[in-house]
Write a protein that holds these residues in place. Structure first.
Motif, PDB file in Angstrom:
ATOM      1  N   LEU A 144       0.828  -1.206   0.000  1.00 52.29           N
ATOM      2  CA  LEU A 144       0.000   0.000   0.000  1.00 52.29           C
ATOM      3  C   LEU A 144       0.862   1.256   0.000  1.00 52.29           C
ATOM      4  N   LEU A 166       1.901   1.880  -3.459  1.00 50.08           N
ATOM      5  CA  LEU A 166       0.757   2.441  -4.189  1.00 50.08           C
ATOM      6  C   LEU A 166       0.635   3.939  -3.906  1.00 50.08           C
ATOM      7  N   GLU A 167       0.845   4.302  -2.648  1.00 46.95           N
ATOM      8  CA  GLU A 167       0.750   5.696  -2.232  1.00 46.95           C
ATOM      9  C   GLU A 167       1.874   6.526  -2.893  1.00 46.95           C
ATOM     10  N   GLY A 173      -5.508   9.094  -0.657  1.00 47.03           N
ATOM     11  CA  GLY A 173      -4.385   8.270  -0.228  1.00 47.03           C
ATOM     12  C   GLY A 173      -4.701   6.782  -0.307  1.00 47.03           C
ATOM     13  N   ALA A 174      -3.659   5.990  -0.526  1.00 53.58           N
ATOM     14  CA  ALA A 174      -3.855   4.538  -0.646  1.00 53.58           C
ATOM     15  C   ALA A 174      -4.386   3.924   0.654  1.00 53.58           C
ATOM     16  N   TYR A 175      -4.045   4.540   1.802  1.00 51.59           N
ATOM     17  CA  TYR A 175      -4.460   3.945   3.085  1.00 51.59           C
ATOM     18  C   TYR A 175      -5.939   4.136   3.366  1.00 51.59           C
ATOM     19  N   SER A 217      -7.959   2.767   1.715  1.00 46.79           N
ATOM     20  CA  SER A 217      -8.504   1.434   1.451  1.00 46.79           C
ATOM     21  C   SER A 217      -8.566   0.564   2.694  1.00 46.79           C
TER      22      SER A 217
END
Lengths: 84, 403
Positions: A42, A45-46, B129-131, B133
């Protein structure tokens, strides 16, 4: 911006997920897998998402999956910036 | 046959950011309720909340974890560190599959979620942001604790609104009975972003009063709703023999009984399920009502719910038949974190042989409850009953007992 340096990437990594438990990433870690320096999928990804915005790049998901180390990210970004 | 006991307690609460600070404030009658401080509440109907001011997540977890988690999970980082240290657990003495994390959650990571959704509306999908998710999921806290502490046994999350914090202790007992050696359980919630608050308004149960000392007064004739709060408690739960064998320093008490019931549909004419939950939990503990030394009531602060709970208590224990405490008058209702905090209060009451007060509430004499109101009461305590109700019909009861 026409290329990305290690320091540019380091700044983005730090902004994405903060400092890593007191350990600073150095150029010696360039080829170290992200998972070994505390960045999970993740986090990568960020990082990719930040790069897309800052460098106006479109990075496909398959390319993100290939980004397994800081060096792989820098190489990908520079190759694609040069192609623009 | 396993006997599930609590060997470690960690707390983050509006009136105390660790276990002993919170417990001392609770005994001193110091409330953590005040005007909402994270944002300007003047345009919202609710003005008062219990916020965990002064909590610095960086004191409890590396920055990397702080930036990818919501406050609800950060409270759990702090409370879990405290609970594991209290239990003197060395996770390296266990295999990862022998330890589990089972937490309750109700609010989700709404502050994190609101921030990322605002980025979506303002700057588009790439700005999220990816987090996002994972950070606002109900299971985020269990997942982060599991990864952080290397606890890979039968983990889970239970979402039964404000009753879930008792339901998880029952699940902890079940997995201990099946051979897991240690469970990190309880729950923490953080529901106080503007979006989180607006979501709660729909129930019509929140207090709109502006005075912190009159906003949340369960069993009072002037009760007019409850105050939301944030934080909760994390408990280390183990089998008694295992805990003794590894040299656990303190056995707070046994999770001796549990039951959950569900209310009938509105208009059915059948009674609510709280009394039955209490009766079944006492039966599960092999205890009669006259052995219960104190009740930590749900204390919703909503008149019809207060009446229903008072009727359940007098039916079980008789008029003024047992001391009743609602220490959450000093924290507000912490959603999934509320019931674990009440269990922590019950366990510390057993430890110190004292019943904490329910400050600000002046009970309606018609309820015929022996509510411990202004100051703590010394008492001989061995068995406590903890009750919790959640919006939508959830009822749960836990009996804790000294061993």
């Amino acid at each position: 911006m026409s290329s990305i340096s290690f320091d540019d990437l380091k700044a983005i990594m730090s902004r994405c997920i903060g400092e890593l438990d007191g350990k600073e990433i150095t150029e010696a870690d360039l080829a170290t897998p992200f998972t070994d320096i505390g960045y999970d999928s993740l986090a990568v990804l960020e990082i990719a998402s930040q790069l897309q915005r800052e460098y106006s790049l479109q990075i496909p998901d398959e390319a993100i999956e290939e980004m397994d180390s800081p060096k792989a990210v820098i190489d990908y970004v520079n190759a694609n910036l040069a192609a623009v | 046959m396993t006997t599930s006991v609590v060997t470690g307690v960690g707390v983050v609460a509006p009136n105390g950011l660790d276990r002993e600070a919170w417990w001392q404030a609770t005994l001193d009658g110091k409330s953590g309720l005040g005007r909402i401080g994270r944002f300007d509440p003047s345009r919202y109907p609710v003005q008062i909340a219990g916020e965990a001011f002064g909590f610095d997540p960086a004191d409890h977890a590396p920055q990397r974890l702080v930036s990818e988690t919501d406050a609800m999970t950060q409270y759990a980082f702090g409370a879990t560190n405290e609970a594991l240290a209290d239990a003197v657990v060395r996770p390296e003495d266990f295999s990862d599959l022998e330890m589990a994390v089972i937490t309750a959650n109700s609010s989700g990571g709404v502050e994190f979620g609101q921030r990322e959704l605002q980025k979506l509306y303002a700057d588009g999908p790439q700005a999220v942001g990816a987090y996002m998710s994972i950070a606002w999921f109900y299971a985020a806290t269990t997942g982060q604790l599991s990864i952080r502490h290397g606890m890979r046994g039968p983990c889970g999350v239970l979402c039964s609104e404000q009753a879930g914090g008792l339901d998880v202790l029952a699940q902890a007992r079940r997995v201990l009975a099946k051979g897991t050696r240690l469970v990190v359980s309880g729950g923490t919630d953080a529901s106080l972003s503007p979006y989180g608050l607006v979501c709660q308004l729909a129930t019509g149960r929140l207090s709109t009063r502006a005075r912190p000392d009159r906003a949340f007064i369960p069993f009072d004739p002037e009760a007019g709703g409850y105050v939301p709060g944030e934080g909760g408690a994390i408990l280390v739960v183990e089998d008694l023999d295992e805990a003794r064998a590894r040299g656990a320093e303190r056995i707070y008490g046994e999770i001796a009984g549990y039951a959950a019931t569900f209310d009938p549909r509105p208009g059915s004419g059948r009674p609510p399920g709280l009394r039955r939950a209490a009766e079944l939990a006492l039966a599960d503990a092999g205890t009669l009502p006259d052995a219960v030394d104190v009740v930590f009531a749900d204390g919703h602060g909503v008149p019809e719910l207060d009446r229903a709970e008072a009727e359940a208590l007098t039916a079980l224990f008789g008029a003024e038949g047992v001391p009743v405490s609602v220490p959450k008058t000093m924290t507000g209702r912490l959603y999934a974190g509320g019931a674990p905090l009440d269990v922590a209060a019950a366990l510390l009451a057993l430890r110190d042989q004292v019943i904490p007060p329910s400050v600000n509430a002046r009970p309606d004499p018609g309820y015929r409850l022996d509510l411990v109101t202004h100051s703590p009461r010394k008492a001989r305590l061995r068995t406590a009953l903890v009750l919790a109700r959640g919006y939508g019909g959830f009822n749960a009861a836990v009996v804790v007992r000294s061993v």
